[in-house]
Write a protein that holds these residues in place. Sequence first.
Motif, PDB file in Angstrom:
ATOM      1  N   LEU B  65       0.672  -0.791  -0.637  1.00 30.89           N
ATOM      2  CA  LEU B  65       0.249   0.061  -0.518  1.00 30.89           C
ATOM      3  C   LEU B  65       1.185   1.410   0.107  1.00 30.89           C
ATOM      4  CD1 LEU B  65      -2.961  -0.938   2.894  1.00 30.89           C
ATOM      5  CD2 LEU B  65      -3.257  -0.930   0.046  1.00 30.89           C
ATOM      6  N   GLY B  66       1.979   1.240   0.779  1.00 34.48           N
ATOM      7  CA  GLY B  66       2.692   2.270   0.906  1.00 34.48           C
ATOM      8  C   GLY B  66       3.085   2.860  -0.632  1.00 34.48           C
ATOM      9  N   VAL B  67       4.262   1.381  -1.117  1.00 37.05           N
ATOM     10  CA  VAL B  67       4.129   2.839  -2.389  1.00 37.05           C
ATOM     11  C   VAL B  67       3.134   2.822  -3.216  1.00 37.05           C
ATOM     12  CG1 VAL B  67       5.883   1.738  -4.824  1.00 37.05           C
ATOM     13  CG2 VAL B  67       6.075   0.777  -2.478  1.00 37.05           C
ATOM     14  N   ILE B  68       2.368   2.044  -3.759  1.00 37.67           N
ATOM     15  CA  ILE B  68       0.999   2.496  -4.269  1.00 37.67           C
ATOM     16  C   ILE B  68       0.560   3.663  -3.746  1.00 37.67           C
ATOM     17  CG2 ILE B  68      -1.317   1.964  -4.345  1.00 37.67           C
ATOM     18  CD1 ILE B  68      -1.247  -0.652  -4.844  1.00 37.67           C
ATOM     19  N   ILE B  69       0.418   4.240  -2.912  1.00 38.13           N
ATOM     20  CA  ILE B  69      -0.135   6.004  -2.626  1.00 38.13           C
ATOM     21  C   ILE B  69       1.163   6.631  -2.963  1.00 38.13           C
ATOM     22  CG2 ILE B  69      -0.363   6.970  -0.401  1.00 38.13           C
ATOM     23  CD1 ILE B  69      -1.190   4.844   1.096  1.00 38.13           C
ATOM     24  N   ALA B  70       2.221   5.919  -2.801  1.00 40.95           N
ATOM     25  CA  ALA B  70       3.853   7.352  -3.276  1.00 40.95           C
ATOM     26  C   ALA B  70       3.273   7.231  -4.972  1.00 40.95           C
ATOM     27  CB  ALA B  70       4.525   6.132  -2.895  1.00 40.95           C
ATOM     28  N   TRP B  71       3.231   6.396  -5.420  1.00 43.97           N
ATOM     29  CA  TRP B  71       3.180   6.191  -6.440  1.00 43.97           C
ATOM     30  C   TRP B  71       1.640   7.405  -7.706  1.00 43.97           C
ATOM     31  CZ3 TRP B  71       5.338   1.867  -9.844  1.00 43.97           C
ATOM     32  CH2 TRP B  71       6.447   1.612  -9.856  1.00 43.97           C
ATOM     33  N   LEU B  72       0.967   6.838  -6.785  1.00 49.90           N
ATOM     34  CA  LEU B  72      -0.536   7.079  -6.947  1.00 49.90           C
ATOM     35  C   LEU B  72      -0.594   8.911  -6.414  1.00 49.90           C
ATOM     36  CD1 LEU B  72      -2.948   6.912  -7.944  1.00 49.90           C
ATOM     37  CD2 LEU B  72      -4.418   6.531  -5.251  1.00 49.90           C
ATOM     38  N   LEU B  91      -1.354   4.750 -24.316  1.00 55.84           N
ATOM     39  CA  LEU B  91      -0.440   3.064 -24.435  1.00 55.84           C
ATOM     40  C   LEU B  91      -1.490   1.928 -24.405  1.00 55.84           C
ATOM     41  CD1 LEU B  91       0.857   4.578 -20.635  1.00 55.84           C
ATOM     42  CD2 LEU B  91       2.278   3.766 -23.062  1.00 55.84           C
ATOM     43  N   ALA B  92      -2.370   1.658 -23.847  1.00 55.80           N
ATOM     44  CA  ALA B  92      -3.651   0.973 -23.684  1.00 55.80           C
ATOM     45  C   ALA B  92      -3.957   0.338 -25.089  1.00 55.80           C
ATOM     46  CB  ALA B  92      -5.055   1.422 -22.918  1.00 55.80           C
ATOM     47  N   GLY B  93      -4.177   1.477 -25.755  1.00 57.53           N
ATOM     48  CA  GLY B  93      -4.544   1.459 -26.712  1.00 57.53           C
ATOM     49  C   GLY B  93      -2.955   0.944 -27.461  1.00 57.53           C
ATOM     50  N   VAL B 105      -2.699   2.027 -15.788  1.00 55.60           N
ATOM     51  CA  VAL B 105      -2.583   2.697 -14.544  1.00 55.60           C
ATOM     52  C   VAL B 105      -2.550   2.358 -13.654  1.00 55.60           C
ATOM     53  CG1 VAL B 105      -3.563   4.461 -12.666  1.00 55.60           C
ATOM     54  CG2 VAL B 105      -3.512   5.328 -15.563  1.00 55.60           C
ATOM     55  N   LEU B 106      -3.656   0.976 -13.803  1.00 55.30           N
ATOM     56  CA  LEU B 106      -3.554   0.059 -12.844  1.00 55.30           C
ATOM     57  C   LEU B 106      -2.923  -1.069 -12.161  1.00 55.30           C
ATOM     58  CD1 LEU B 106      -6.588  -0.319 -10.438  1.00 55.30           C
ATOM     59  CD2 LEU B 106      -6.820  -1.798 -12.012  1.00 55.30           C
ATOM     60  N   LEU B 107      -2.277  -1.176 -13.567  1.00 50.29           N
ATOM     61  CA  LEU B 107      -1.084  -1.887 -13.859  1.00 50.29           C
ATOM     62  C   LEU B 107       0.455  -1.439 -12.939  1.00 50.29           C
ATOM     63  CD1 LEU B 107      -1.567  -3.999 -17.217  1.00 50.29           C
ATOM     64  CD2 LEU B 107      -0.994  -5.624 -14.901  1.00 50.29           C
ATOM     65  N   SER B 108       0.509  -0.374 -13.086  1.00 57.11           N
ATOM     66  CA  SER B 108       1.765   0.593 -12.933  1.00 57.11           C
ATOM     67  C   SER B 108       1.378   0.416 -11.842  1.00 57.11           C
ATOM     68  CB  SER B 108       2.080   1.912 -13.385  1.00 57.11           C
ATOM     69  OG  SER B 108       2.021   1.749 -14.028  1.00 57.11           O
ATOM     70  N   LEU B 109       0.605   0.622 -10.874  1.00 55.22           N
ATOM     71  CA  LEU B 109      -0.128   0.759  -9.474  1.00 55.22           C
ATOM     72  C   LEU B 109       0.365  -0.718  -8.858  1.00 55.22           C
ATOM     73  CD1 LEU B 109      -2.928   2.744  -9.300  1.00 55.22           C
ATOM     74  CD2 LEU B 109      -0.250   3.907  -8.518  1.00 55.22           C
TER      75      LEU B 109
END
Lengths: 840, 134
Positions: B65-72, B91-93, B105-109
């Motif tokens: 969660l910590g990294v996800i929040i930081a990246w968010l 990008l999705a395209g 975006v979700l994949l990145s997180l």
Amino acid sequence: MKGTIIKEIIVATGTVGFIVILTISFGVLPALGNFLNPFGIWTVPNNAEYHDMTIKDACLNGTVTVYFDEYGVPHIFATTDHDLFFALGYLHASNRFFEMDIFRRVPAGRMAELLGESWINTDKYFRILGFHRAAQEVVEYMRENQTDMYNLLQAYADGVNKYISTLSPVKIPLEYKLLGTMPEPWSPFDTIVFKYLQSWDLSGNLADLDFTLLQEKLPPAVFKELYPNYTLGMEPFQEPIIQEYTTLQEENVLVSTIKAIKALEETRIHILGDLRADLGSNNWAVNGSKSVSGNPLLAGDPHLGFQQPSLWYEVHMVSDEGYNCTGVTFPAAPVILIGHNDHIAWSLTNVGGDSHVDFYEEMLNGTHYYFNGSWHPLKTYEEVIQVKGGPSVTFTVRETIHGPLITDHDLVVNLTKKGFPACNISLKWTGTNVDLNGNFSNEMVALYKMNKATNFAEFNEGLRYFGAMQNVVYADDSGTIAMTVTGPFPIRKQGVTGVANGRLKGNVIQNGTGVGEEWAGFIPFNELPREINPSRCWVSSANQPSINGSYPYYIGENTFDRGYRARRINSLLQSKAKFTIDDFKTFQLDIYDFSASQFLPILLDVWNYSVNVQGKTYDPLVADAMNELFKWNQSDQRYLFNKSWIAPTIYDQWIRTFEQDTWDEFSAWGASGLRLPPVGILENLTKFQPDSRWFDDNSTAGTIEGRNYTMLKSFNETVAYLQANYGSIENWVWGNHHQIYVEHLMGMEALSSPRIPIDGRSGTLNNQWETGGPSMRLVIDLGDASTSDRSYLIYPGGENSNPVSSHYWDLFYLYVANQYHNVYRSTIPIVEATWTFVKG
Amino acid sequence: MMGIGEFFKEEQSFLKGLLITILAAGLLQFLGMVWTYAWILMVGAGFLGGFLIKKAGKGFLVGFLGVIIAWLIYFLIYWIIGPIWEFADVLAGLFGLTGMGFVVVLLSLILGGLLGGLGGLNGHYIASIIFETD
């Protein structure tokens, strides 16, 4: 405790493994760690728009200011040309570096290094052609003998490299993030090698191979009838060549070799568009007596393959050393190719001749070739192609006195391995055979002079260095208009000891032992076809034959454009006494199909005769389709390729079917797929020889059919084709099937344009085919060109290659709406951002 | 006043671990301005958070969660300064997911979360070994 340590070892190992996986690229997937982290791909949108900034560099002489207007077009103001070129280098790189990289890598045979093994064959092709060797020679020559120009190319390279040096991970362009690689520095060599690609792709290189095959396949009398000499009064000099040629007894050898070379040419990338499509262009000018403003007017629109980022980068370049030019550049070259300054304007169309490349069948003996009575050692070059993700490839390029042996390419060599015989064919191209110290030697020098010219004499002085075969239209504010057919057109001699003969054509493969046609120089610059201030008060070109038979030199025949665009332009330019710049815009957007105006009335008459006189009946769908053509013919949209109409789809398919059906004999001769006779011959037969034997249906025995039969047969086939492919007739609307599509250089649909229905057709002035057409449009009134309401320009793309930039598609959407943008000169109403380059 | 050794020995709140991870992830990821591989340091950020957590599952979660929040937070900043959602769609395209930019975006997180989570797990186990708390 022990259990915890084991767990930690497992977790630590898993963590390392996970990290390693994230650093590896899998096929098209980039390394996901580098790609998806917040400072990976996600920084790309942050660089989408222009913001004010200052760039410092020690090599600048003074301050350069760049204003971006509302279309993202930069207006560069510098004190010296050196600084101007530096700034342009920076701008090209920051907006289009990936495109520039492709432009230098393709001609240097270095694409596999960037994109992997699928490019090895194309790389070999260009390594054999040896543009990188020729470019190196030019660069060394310029460094020694054209120091000023070389220094400007170096300033441009310095500007590019300045940009590259600023590339932190967050500023790397999208394409490099996808590829997981970094841009390499630029050098003057890269600019020079690109100019070879540009010239080569416009050369129409395969004509000689086509004509050799046609001579092989067609009965001699037929070849003579269908591929006539444009240059009337020619001496029967071809006969010795044909005799020479018939000594090549093993027909299959030559045919299989030529087919292999053609396949090679067709499979490699064509930067300026697919050669099978209708590459071409329009340009014209009128003098002040034919314009409402009293000033000369000029229009130009080069027709090339579309791509995103566009081939063109628009720019306004100003320096205190006499530069004040606006127009379009190729990213990779620091000069304006088409444009205008305060005094003059010019545009280009391709010369449709077939004189650029000659092919020679060489006699080899191991390491030597036979020429002029003795054996000479082949020149050899070891080439190493670096391949991304694979082992490098090493091979040898061999050259005779004529040029590189194109048949040394794997594609031909592999044929031989499979048991097909092949012969050794070299090619000689004007682009790599000009005197570096003479005319036609360097487009950079030519365009630099042309960009700064203030009158026709100065313009002409630059033009003499121009190395590509182009029809150059010119107009200036003193009232001069001109058209020059320029470029290095070879003069040939029969055999090494022969006498120079301007009529020799070299249009089939020559015997390379010294008895075939050899080059004896080029048409002198001052004797090139040109007209200056003609009495009709206008000039025009659209890739049609350059000049009539009174001209003493051969330029080409049977490879020129079909001529319908030329006929349309000329009729429009005679349609009114005086024109405005808006008229010229209308002409560029003209969708009147001149071929339809010639063929369709005959088809309708034939139908009427068939139904009303002969009492024939047709399938209801065929009758409905014909009814669409009648409606078209009677409407105010007659012969217009309007995207909302059904009739254009029917006519387009029918005329192609009619052409194929008329020349159905070609398949019987094994010549299907080869270059068909000029369409002017078909028009002539259709209008004046309805009983010509060429209209006979080759598939029916015992009966001789004529024009009417073939026209209606083609029409039935057309309807069947359209029904099979598009369904019911309401789906045949032209715009449903004729849609502009601008594909990204990497072929990725998400970065390419949507498909949008568009007016026009290949052959109308608005020469639209689906993946190419008018790649740029420029119109200008040569009055006070320093003001901002005199010239207009548009191209289907945008200045910025960042896909989420507002300048990625902005010009494209103006283009598809048939609009232009105002070319700003002295005032820029909206300045979106300012970049300042300072010494430091 | 508690010494640093005692601080690490004591069971710390999940929130403390989370805050430390967010802060570390945010700062370490900033090195990405100049170093392409700064994302690997997310393991370190998670490690710091996990080091304070005495349960393995929570250790993973704090890093994740910590990294996800930081990246968010980074994504939110990008959203303010650039057209990141339009870009996500582009990008999705590229990967055949037209119109599904949120997936990228979700994949990145998730990717960042996994790096942090593994770091957290490592932190937890290393702390357990050092302080023999298991």
